[in-house]
Scaffold this active site. Structure first.
Site, PDB file in Angstrom:
ATOM      1  N   CYS A   2     -19.117  44.519 -37.717  1.00  0.00           N
ATOM      2  CA  CYS A   2     -20.320  44.922 -38.434  1.00  0.00           C
ATOM      3  C   CYS A   2     -21.540  44.563 -37.582  1.00  0.00           C
ATOM      4  O   CYS A   2     -21.642  43.462 -37.042  1.00  0.00           O
ATOM      5  CB  CYS A   2     -20.481  44.273 -39.796  1.00  0.00           C
ATOM      6  SG  CYS A   2     -19.270  44.829 -40.984  1.00  0.00           S
ATOM      7  N   ARG A  27     -19.291  47.228 -32.757  1.00  0.00           N
ATOM      8  CA  ARG A  27     -18.956  46.176 -33.718  1.00  0.00           C
ATOM      9  C   ARG A  27     -18.266  46.711 -34.971  1.00  0.00           C
ATOM     10  O   ARG A  27     -17.895  45.954 -35.863  1.00  0.00           O
ATOM     11  CB  ARG A  27     -20.219  45.415 -34.129  1.00  0.00           C
ATOM     12  CG  ARG A  27     -20.924  44.747 -32.964  1.00  0.00           C
ATOM     13  CD  ARG A  27     -22.193  44.094 -33.418  1.00  0.00           C
ATOM     14  NE  ARG A  27     -21.946  42.898 -34.192  1.00  0.00           N
ATOM     15  CZ  ARG A  27     -21.887  41.677 -33.705  1.00  0.00           C
ATOM     16  NH1 ARG A  27     -22.065  41.488 -32.416  1.00  0.00           N
ATOM     17  NH2 ARG A  27     -21.673  40.646 -34.483  1.00  0.00           N
ATOM     18  N   TRP A  72     -17.491  47.506 -40.097  1.00  0.00           N
ATOM     19  CA  TRP A  72     -16.064  47.358 -39.891  1.00  0.00           C
ATOM     20  C   TRP A  72     -15.543  46.832 -41.217  1.00  0.00           C
ATOM     21  O   TRP A  72     -15.871  45.720 -41.628  1.00  0.00           O
ATOM     22  CB  TRP A  72     -15.788  46.360 -38.763  1.00  0.00           C
ATOM     23  CG  TRP A  72     -14.331  46.258 -38.420  1.00  0.00           C
ATOM     24  CD1 TRP A  72     -13.624  47.100 -37.621  1.00  0.00           C
ATOM     25  CD2 TRP A  72     -13.419  45.250 -38.858  1.00  0.00           C
ATOM     26  NE1 TRP A  72     -12.318  46.692 -37.551  1.00  0.00           N
ATOM     27  CE2 TRP A  72     -12.161  45.561 -38.297  1.00  0.00           C
ATOM     28  CE3 TRP A  72     -13.519  44.136 -39.684  1.00  0.00           C
ATOM     29  CZ2 TRP A  72     -11.019  44.791 -38.519  1.00  0.00           C
ATOM     30  CZ3 TRP A  72     -12.391  43.362 -39.913  1.00  0.00           C
ATOM     31  CH2 TRP A  72     -11.161  43.688 -39.321  1.00  0.00           C
ATOM     32  N   ASN A  96     -23.301  41.133 -42.284  1.00  0.00           N
ATOM     33  CA  ASN A  96     -22.184  40.971 -41.358  1.00  0.00           C
ATOM     34  C   ASN A  96     -21.556  39.618 -41.668  1.00  0.00           C
ATOM     35  O   ASN A  96     -22.229  38.598 -41.583  1.00  0.00           O
ATOM     36  CB  ASN A  96     -22.715  41.015 -39.910  1.00  0.00           C
ATOM     37  CG  ASN A  96     -21.736  40.440 -38.889  1.00  0.00           C
ATOM     38  OD1 ASN A  96     -22.132  39.811 -37.926  1.00  0.00           O
ATOM     39  ND2 ASN A  96     -20.467  40.656 -39.086  1.00  0.00           N
ATOM     40  N   GLY A  97     -20.275  39.642 -42.047  1.00  0.00           N
ATOM     41  CA  GLY A  97     -19.607  38.378 -42.382  1.00  0.00           C
ATOM     42  C   GLY A  97     -18.661  38.594 -43.539  1.00  0.00           C
ATOM     43  O   GLY A  97     -18.309  39.732 -43.871  1.00  0.00           O
ATOM     44  N   GLU A 460      -0.548  40.938 -22.120  1.00  0.00           N
ATOM     45  CA  GLU A 460      -1.872  41.560 -22.223  1.00  0.00           C
ATOM     46  C   GLU A 460      -1.773  43.083 -22.026  1.00  0.00           C
ATOM     47  O   GLU A 460      -2.440  43.853 -22.708  1.00  0.00           O
ATOM     48  CB  GLU A 460      -2.828  40.921 -21.194  1.00  0.00           C
ATOM     49  CG  GLU A 460      -4.171  41.604 -21.017  1.00  0.00           C
ATOM     50  CD  GLU A 460      -4.985  41.764 -22.309  1.00  0.00           C
ATOM     51  OE1 GLU A 460      -4.658  41.148 -23.333  1.00  0.00           O
ATOM     52  OE2 GLU A 460      -5.958  42.547 -22.277  1.00  0.00           O
ATOM     53  N   LYS A 464      -3.080  45.911 -24.657  1.00  0.00           N
ATOM     54  CA  LYS A 464      -4.010  46.987 -24.260  1.00  0.00           C
ATOM     55  C   LYS A 464      -3.436  48.335 -24.660  1.00  0.00           C
ATOM     56  O   LYS A 464      -4.123  49.175 -25.216  1.00  0.00           O
ATOM     57  CB  LYS A 464      -4.183  46.912 -22.736  1.00  0.00           C
ATOM     58  CG  LYS A 464      -5.512  47.145 -22.132  1.00  0.00           C
ATOM     59  CD  LYS A 464      -6.688  46.365 -22.585  1.00  0.00           C
ATOM     60  CE  LYS A 464      -6.539  45.152 -23.377  1.00  0.00           C
ATOM     61  NZ  LYS A 464      -7.543  44.489 -24.023  1.00  0.00           N
ATOM     62  N   GLU A 467      -3.402  48.887 -28.554  1.00  0.00           N
ATOM     63  CA  GLU A 467      -4.694  49.031 -29.238  1.00  0.00           C
ATOM     64  C   GLU A 467      -5.387  50.355 -28.938  1.00  0.00           C
ATOM     65  O   GLU A 467      -6.084  50.882 -29.797  1.00  0.00           O
ATOM     66  CB  GLU A 467      -5.621  47.840 -28.991  1.00  0.00           C
ATOM     67  CG  GLU A 467      -6.213  47.740 -27.614  1.00  0.00           C
ATOM     68  CD  GLU A 467      -7.105  46.514 -27.467  1.00  0.00           C
ATOM     69  OE1 GLU A 467      -7.856  46.199 -28.379  1.00  0.00           O
ATOM     70  OE2 GLU A 467      -7.021  45.875 -26.404  1.00  0.00           O
ATOM     71  N   HIS A 483      18.369  38.706 -25.343  1.00  0.00           N
ATOM     72  CA  HIS A 483      18.607  37.843 -26.502  1.00  0.00           C
ATOM     73  C   HIS A 483      18.210  38.526 -27.807  1.00  0.00           C
ATOM     74  O   HIS A 483      17.808  37.863 -28.757  1.00  0.00           O
ATOM     75  CB  HIS A 483      17.873  36.509 -26.328  1.00  0.00           C
ATOM     76  CG  HIS A 483      18.392  35.710 -25.170  1.00  0.00           C
ATOM     77  ND1 HIS A 483      19.651  35.170 -25.141  1.00  0.00           N
ATOM     78  CD2 HIS A 483      17.831  35.411 -23.971  1.00  0.00           C
ATOM     79  CE1 HIS A 483      19.847  34.552 -23.984  1.00  0.00           C
ATOM     80  NE2 HIS A 483      18.748  34.682 -23.244  1.00  0.00           N
ATOM     81  N   LYS A 584     -15.261  44.971 -31.894  1.00  0.00           N
ATOM     82  CA  LYS A 584     -15.453  43.886 -30.929  1.00  0.00           C
ATOM     83  C   LYS A 584     -16.216  42.767 -31.634  1.00  0.00           C
ATOM     84  O   LYS A 584     -16.939  43.039 -32.580  1.00  0.00           O
ATOM     85  CB  LYS A 584     -16.304  44.431 -29.784  1.00  0.00           C
ATOM     86  CG  LYS A 584     -15.910  43.922 -28.431  1.00  0.00           C
ATOM     87  CD  LYS A 584     -16.648  44.671 -27.368  1.00  0.00           C
ATOM     88  CE  LYS A 584     -16.363  44.102 -26.017  1.00  0.00           C
ATOM     89  NZ  LYS A 584     -14.996  44.354 -25.563  1.00  0.00           N
TER      90      LYS A 584
HETATM   91  C1  F6R Z   1      -8.601  43.254 -27.231  1.00  0.00           C
HETATM   92  C2  F6R Z   1      -9.806  42.614 -27.722  1.00  0.00           C
HETATM   93  C3  F6R Z   1      -9.650  41.533 -28.722  1.00  0.00           C
HETATM   94  C4  F6R Z   1     -10.538  40.334 -28.325  1.00  0.00           C
HETATM   95  C5  F6R Z   1     -10.482  39.254 -29.408  1.00  0.00           C
HETATM   96  C6  F6R Z   1     -11.288  38.042 -29.001  1.00  0.00           C
HETATM   97  O1  F6R Z   1      -8.910  44.203 -26.258  1.00  0.00           O
HETATM   98  O2  F6R Z   1     -10.889  42.932 -27.329  1.00  0.00           O
HETATM   99  O3  F6R Z   1      -8.324  41.139 -28.838  1.00  0.00           O
HETATM  100  O4  F6R Z   1     -10.059  39.853 -27.109  1.00  0.00           O
HETATM  101  O5  F6R Z   1     -10.984  39.770 -30.602  1.00  0.00           O
HETATM  102  O6  F6R Z   1     -12.606  38.364 -28.744  1.00  0.00           O
HETATM  103  P1  F6R Z   1     -13.551  37.399 -27.918  1.00  0.00           P
HETATM  104  O7  F6R Z   1     -13.025  37.374 -26.532  1.00  0.00           O
HETATM  105  O8  F6R Z   1     -14.905  38.019 -28.025  1.00  0.00           O
HETATM  106  O9  F6R Z   1     -13.460  36.059 -28.560  1.00  0.00           O
END
Ligand code: F6R
Length: 589
Positions: A2, A27, A72, A96-97, A460, A464, A467, A483, A584
């Protein structure tokens, strides 16, 4: 997670707010809305979908002060009525929250005669403010906030006031002063190009914002005068350059991030003090979420080699409820791109509360984690607009590798800088990434496998891919396949196997053979020519990366996996910059 904006000035509020919201869309993009105030009346436009959906209605929003929101969804699905701003009486509010006690408050307000128009937790706040109002906006906000449990960044518009008010607890609010008016936003990038100076509101602070200026108050209601900093060029608006998406542009900035982070580390970090702190630690715990957690996992391995004490990585959301037993000799390394992730902040606070030394590894120098940490290790990735983290992960790895290098820091930095040139060439690859992306796009599931240092990169790479492409995937040690998970392998499943450690290569090749024997499909990414030679023609694809010492091959292999995820998303027609259901900067629990 948000985004909120506010504007009061001489310009057209609707246009100013719209342009701020466009920059905050990373966001959340479930719905968007704007309220303005003009001659004692409120005007509101809000709807589900992206910010762009508001453009045709901006003409309905009269006035030179207002607030805006990009959502969001947490409570209530993404529809028009759950979109912010929420309006009650003479107030409109964006939030936001998360309000954790919203259900009790909603019942109380219902009993007092309120009819709720949304399923959100946020609507209780505007109704509380309206019920507490007796002519003093901040007074009403203070009374309302005292009833709330959870976290919030609020911007509030009142029909009786030609400006707006903001308050924060747990979620960020930045206020800024520009030539044409005053602003508030969830991050500084929304103010770039408009405000010339800014201030990050402190926890519990509130502010009244008008065209004439900004007054800041502490939690007790006393006016305070925090310093305002200059908005520098580094916050300037970023475009996609010649790339079709931010994700590709940002992967192509991996090399630049490696160079800038190395340079900043060497010039600004007191390496002796840092090494002394690490070598006297009784334990080191790295915390983070998502991609940052995956960087923490890699960090735990390399710091574990370098330090004498136990080193581990913990998912921050777990660490906050079952914290490791920190002492005053412990070190907690909080890894976070945004520096605002609620779970990571709380885990860091718990560590600090127990007397541990907190080290933040973050891309945002003014973020909340920097105020908790004793030491900040800056990641120099610049603005990362794509929701999926790419270059910030690479920058986090640089910091963690330099941290683990101890007395050999110069040597390690040189090695990373040399690799940056290779990463730069690799990031412009279209061929190999596209070949493997085509295989991924045709697969029911994709496993990412590796051994040793390749494991964390595989994990990782899997995050990627899932997502941005929405293909099921998982990443873990290649030796673990037999296993249980081997049961899932057939001709519809692709395994992407990383082989960058000569010492473990043959073990990894055993896993490849086990998959091939079950008619599974395999793509291999390796820095080892002999592995590429051996598998050519036997597996679906082989991508030979430039040679690199196994412990730093992650910079190459992670870049390759980011490219594969990107190309797969594009092949499947997904928007890699704004994947579904994600946002994000996750400022809620
Ligand atoms: C994946 C992604 C999320 C962030 C996670 C932590 O591509 O962006 O998994 O890595 O939400 O975010 P930060 O790094 O901002 O604490």
């Amino acid at each position: 997670m948000c985004g909120i904006v506010g504007y009061a000035g001489r310009g057209c509020a609707a246009q100013e707010l719209y342009s701020g919201l466009k920059k905050l869309e990373y966001r959340g993009y479930d719905s968007a809305g704007i309220s303005t105030v003009c001659n004692g009346s409120l005007y509101t436009v809000k709807r589900s979908g992206r910010v762009e959906g508001l453009q045709s209605s901006l003409g309905c929003l009269a006035g030179s002060a207002g607030i805006g929101h990009t959502r969001w969804a947490t409570h209530g699905e993404a529809n028009d009525s759950n979109a912010h701003p929420h309006v009650c009486g003479r107030f409109a509010l964006v939030h936001n929250g998360i309000i954790e006690n919203y259900a009790e408050l909603r019942e109380e307000l219902r009993a007092a005669g309120h009819t709720f128009l949304s399923q959100t937790d946020s609507e209780v706040i505007v109704r509380l403010i309206d019920s507490c109002y007796g002519g003093d906006i901040l007074g009403a906000m203070r009374l309302a906030c005292a009833r709330l449990k959870g976290c919030w960044a609020l911007a509030v518009l009142c029909a009786a006031f030609n400006g707006f008010a903001v308050a924060r607890r747990g979620s960020p609010v930045i206020v800024g002063v520009g030539r044409d008016g005053c602003y508030a936003a969830s991050d500084i990038y929304a103010l770039a190009g408009r405000a010339h100076s800014y201030c990050v509101l402190g926890e519990g602070d509130m502010a009244l914002v008008t065209a004439g200026g900004i007054q800041v108050f502490n939690g007790e209601g006393e006016e305070i005068f925090p310093p305002f900093e200059r908005v520098t060029e580094r916050f300037a608006e970023v475009g996609t350059d010649d790339c079709p998406h931010y994700m590709l542009k940002e992967i192509r900035e991996n090399a630049r991030t490696m160079r800038a982070t190395c340079k900043k580390f060497l010039s600004s970090v007191d390496v002796c003090a840092l090494s002394a702190r690490l070598s006297s630690a009784d334990k080191i715990v790295l915390v983070g979420c998502g991609t940052a957690y995956n960087a923490a996992l890699a960090g735990a391995r390399i710091l574990g080699w370098a330090c004498d004490c136990p080193v581990s990585a913990c998912i921050a959301g777990e660490a906050r409820y079952d914290p490791p037993s920190f002492t005053k000799n412990s070190v907690c390394i909080a890894v976070s791109q945004s520096g605002e992730t609620a779970d990571t902040l709380r885990a860091a606070e718990i560590a600090r509360g127990a007397g541990a030394c907190v080290i933040a590894v973050t891309n945002v120098g003014y973020s909340a984690v920097t105020r908790i940490a004793h030491t900040v290790l800056p990641v120099c990735a610049g603005a990362e607009v794509c929701v999926a983290a790419t270059k910030s992960y690479i920058g986090q790895l640089v910091c963690l590798h330099l941290m683990a290098a101890g007395a050999r820091i110069k040597e390690r930095a040189e090695c990373i800088l040399k690799l940056a040139d290779e990463v730069e060439k690799l990031a412009s690859d279209g061929e190999y990434a596209s070949t493997i992306a085509k295989l991924c796009a045709r697969s029911r599931a994709v496993f990412f496998l590796g051994r040793g240092c390749d494991v964390e990169v595989a994990v990782e790479g899997s995050l990627k891919l899932k997502e941005v492409s929405y293909i099921f995937s998982d990443g873990y040690p290649a030796g673990e396949l037999k296993h249980g998970t081997l049961a899932l392998v057939d001709e519809t499943v692709l395994s992407v196997v990383l082989v960058c450690d000569e010492g473990l290569a043959d073990k990894c090749l055993n896993a490849v053979e086990q998959i091939l024997s079950r008619r599974g499909r395999v793509a291999v990414i390796t820095t080892l020519p002999r592995v590429a030679e051996r598998l050519k023609g036997r597996v679906q694809a082989v991508w030979l990366l430039p040679p690199a010492p196994f412990h730093v091959a992650c910079f190459l292999s992670a870049t390759a996996l980011q490219l594969i995820a990107y190309r797969t998303a594009v092949l499947l027609g997904r928007d890699p910059d704004k994947p579904r259901n994600l946002a994000k900067s996750v400022t809620v629990e």
